[in-house]
Scaffold this active site. Sequence first.
Site, PDB file in Angstrom:
ATOM      1  N   ASN A 156     -34.270  -0.261  16.937  1.00 43.07           N
ATOM      2  CA  ASN A 156     -33.731   0.037  15.613  1.00 43.07           C
ATOM      3  C   ASN A 156     -34.042   1.478  15.238  1.00 43.07           C
ATOM      4  O   ASN A 156     -34.605   2.247  16.039  1.00 43.07           O
ATOM      5  CB  ASN A 156     -34.277  -0.951  14.568  1.00 43.07           C
ATOM      6  CG  ASN A 156     -35.801  -0.886  14.443  1.00 43.07           C
ATOM      7  OD1 ASN A 156     -36.440   0.094  14.817  1.00 43.07           O
ATOM      8  ND2 ASN A 156     -36.390  -1.946  13.899  1.00 43.07           N
ATOM      9  N   ASP A 164     -29.919 -12.685  16.936  1.00 43.95           N
ATOM     10  CA  ASP A 164     -30.976 -11.839  16.392  1.00 43.95           C
ATOM     11  C   ASP A 164     -30.391 -10.666  15.610  1.00 43.95           C
ATOM     12  O   ASP A 164     -30.946 -10.246  14.591  1.00 43.95           O
ATOM     13  CB  ASP A 164     -31.870 -11.318  17.525  1.00 43.95           C
ATOM     14  CG  ASP A 164     -32.977 -10.407  17.022  1.00 43.95           C
ATOM     15  OD1 ASP A 164     -33.936 -10.920  16.413  1.00 43.95           O
ATOM     16  OD2 ASP A 164     -32.865  -9.183  17.225  1.00 43.95           O
TER      17      ASP A 164
END
Length: 350
Positions: A34, A223
């Site tokens: 991320n 996810d």
Amino acid sequence: MLQVQLSMRTLQKGVKRLHFNMKPKRIMRPDDANIAGNVHGGTILKMIEEAGAIISTRHCNSQSGEHCVAALARVERTDFLSPMCIGEVAHVSAEITYTSKHSVEVQVNVLSENILTGAKRVTNWATLWYVPLSLKNVDKVLEVPPIQYAWKELEEDGKKRYEEQKLERLVTKQRNGDIIFPVFNPEPYTVGYSQSSLIHLVGPSDCTLHGFVHGGVTMKLMDEVAGIVAARHCKTNIVTASVDAINFHEKIKKGCVITISGRMTFTSNKSMEIEVFVDADPFVDEPKERYRAVSAFFTYVSLSKEGKPVPVPQLVIETEDEKRRFEDGKGRYLQTKAKRQVQMQPLTQQ
């Protein structure tokens, strides 16, 4: 690249058999993480499933007979003990710990290595269940070659785990009728405010030799949706803390359009539980009605810029169904917390 090593040895747990010791390694890249540099939980889940699929398929084909490929049926609760970061090397090890007549239990551990210092730490461990499907007939489940145990108790413990997961899969499938509907102009911190969906067309690169979706591909998409829900709710950096049991109810075929939907079900002081399910719309070959293929609960935590857990906004409940789901989530949270405290007691007494 995957580096595979084969060996003959006895597990510390006492399982004796021809043991395929899977040890894949891969360095974590920017597209695995991320914006804060933490590797996506879905990326790790995909690596775990790949290792489990290889070792179970090899075992199921270790004796002469009809060839097969192992299909993922269930993933037990998986805890993310420590975030993995860009530049670290993931070491994945997998081993078979139990077999029934038609299923294989695989234990997978993940280590993270800092290649600058050589320091390693455990980041994940997981238990996965696979069933062998014939390459000639995808609807035919083959028998699994048995393994031998050093002690009878080990086989009995494995059988107990098998019966428990079998019952839980049945209960989960029976309650899988929920549908997420769009909410217009939702209030902040409500379920409708953060709920999210992703639509994906299943292509050849997503599939096994049978033409059905890899379990790891599905988990990665789940996810991703769960992460969007968590980020919308708290608007901070978030990481996957754990995944409750993931149940694969039906196979998803190449050419299907799948909808991955997620919604917030429960918040504690520093964690969020997100329910995620996958619905499949078959359009190719044999059109039929949409069906529920996979379901699971993901738990996320909110992190500060320094990477420390911070409180999350409490979920605003608006309906009786949301209240029921919140109480169910609270029960799972308290049950997990109690189990963790029991596991920690031997360590504190040393």
